[in-house]
Scaffold this motif. Structure first.
Motif, short mmCIF file in Angstrom:
data_model
loop_
_atom_site.label_atom_id
_atom_site.label_comp_id
_atom_site.label_asym_id
_atom_site.label_seq_id
_atom_site.Cartn_x
_atom_site.Cartn_y
_atom_site.Cartn_z
N LEU A 173 0.82 -1.20 0.00
CA LEU A 173 0.00 0.00 0.00
C LEU A 173 0.86 1.26 0.00
O LEU A 173 1.93 1.28 0.61
CB LEU A 173 -0.90 0.03 1.23
N ALA A 174 0.39 2.29 -0.67
CA ALA A 174 1.10 3.56 -0.68
C ALA A 174 0.15 4.68 -1.05
O ALA A 174 -0.75 4.50 -1.87
CB ALA A 174 2.26 3.53 -1.69
N ILE A 177 -0.86 -4.41 -5.57
CA ILE A 177 -0.40 -3.06 -5.28
C ILE A 177 -1.63 -2.18 -5.12
O ILE A 177 -2.45 -2.07 -6.04
CB ILE A 177 0.46 -2.49 -6.43
N GLY A 178 -1.76 -1.56 -3.95
CA GLY A 178 -2.90 -0.68 -3.69
C GLY A 178 -2.43 0.75 -3.49
O GLY A 178 -1.54 1.00 -2.68
N THR A 179 -2.98 1.69 -4.25
CA THR A 179 -2.59 3.08 -4.11
C THR A 179 -3.77 3.95 -3.70
O THR A 179 -4.91 3.72 -4.11
CB THR A 179 -2.00 3.65 -5.42
N GLY A 221 -9.55 6.11 -2.48
CA GLY A 221 -9.41 7.51 -2.12
C GLY A 221 -10.68 8.26 -2.49
O GLY A 221 -11.40 7.85 -3.40
N ALA A 222 -10.95 9.34 -1.78
CA ALA A 222 -12.21 10.07 -1.94
C ALA A 222 -12.60 10.40 -3.39
O ALA A 222 -13.75 10.21 -3.77
CB ALA A 222 -12.16 11.35 -1.11
N PRO A 223 -11.69 10.89 -4.23
CA PRO A 223 -12.11 11.26 -5.59
C PRO A 223 -12.15 10.08 -6.57
O PRO A 223 -12.60 10.24 -7.70
CB PRO A 223 -11.03 12.26 -6.02
N CYS A 224 -11.70 8.92 -6.14
CA CYS A 224 -11.64 7.75 -7.04
C CYS A 224 -13.02 7.10 -7.18
O CYS A 224 -13.85 7.16 -6.29
CB CYS A 224 -10.64 6.74 -6.51
#
Length: 226
Positions: free
Chosen positions: A101-102, A151-153, A186-189
């Motif tokens: 995660l990053a 992989i989580g972004t 994430g909020a805008p995703c």
């Protein structure tokens, strides 16, 4: 105090950067046996999202954002310790894998990802958390070094979402896309954004992240006949 009132006050505590108030809410929630993950996601997490949106709109300065985020971090660390003490108990998920995660470069939001990391660990996943403001080159380098599955972004600002697209492009150009499953949040995703950039999954919150990670591991095992 009703649960919804606690959640509302938790949100206010982060928006107001009131650490004393936030810790009193945690104490009250423990007394009432309120689910601490719910408190993080729907209470403190909602406040964290609000300050991110205000910063994105330009109505919150960077120093104000950092101060509020620091309060959130201190509060969240306390709750995560409580959650981690019950790690692995009563978990309905048995599929395991390694998730990196990053939070992407240019984005200082680290709390939501921390909640996701804790929830994934509780569900039985091995989690490598690189922190915030991580360049895509570093993300790929660490993913290869650690031999991760997913992989989580995270991107909490619309201005940093482009980094998630940048990662997908890098994976494709280096021929590494076939080796990793990817998920974004994430909020805008949105699911549409994930599909547009070529990510394998999208999660709305920490609980959903576990479900998505389990699904991606199943897809990876079918793909590689593991």
């Amino acid at each position: 105090m009703e649960k919804q009132e606690l959640l509302n006050k938790a949100k206010e505590a982060i928006v107001d950067a009131d650490e004393e108030k936030a810790f009193s809410i945690i104490s009250e929630a423990k007394k009432q046996n309120v689910n601490l993950l719910d408190l993080l996601l729907a209470g403190f997490g909602a406040g964290n999202q609000e300050i991110g949106e205000r910063f994105d709109r330009g109505s919150l300065s960077l120093p104000e954002l950092i101060y509020a985020a620091e309060v959130m971090k201190n509060v969240t660390n306390t709750i995560l310790e409580l959650l981690d003490s019950d790690e692995g108990s009563n978990s309905p998920f048995v599929t395991k894998g390694t998730v990196l995660l990053a939070t992407v470069a240019g984005d200082v939001h680290d709390i939501g990802k921390g909640i996701v990391a804790s929830t994934l660990r509780t569900a039985g996943f091995d989690v490598i958390d690189l922190g915030c403001e991580v360049p895509v080159e570093t993300i790929l380098e660490e993913a290869k070094k650690r031999n991760v599955d997913i992989i989580g972004t995270s991107a909490l600002l619309t201005s940093t979402m482009v980094e998630q697209k940048k990662l997908e492009k890098l994976l494709a150009e280096t021929g590494e896309k076939k080796n990793f499953m990817t998920m974004v949040g994430g909020a805008p995703c949105t699911p549409r954004w994930a599909k547009k950039i070529g990510a394998d999954g999208y999660s709305e919150d920490a609980v959903d992240a576990v479900k998505v990670a389990v699904k991606l591991m199943e897809e990876k095992r079918m793909k590689f006949d593991l």
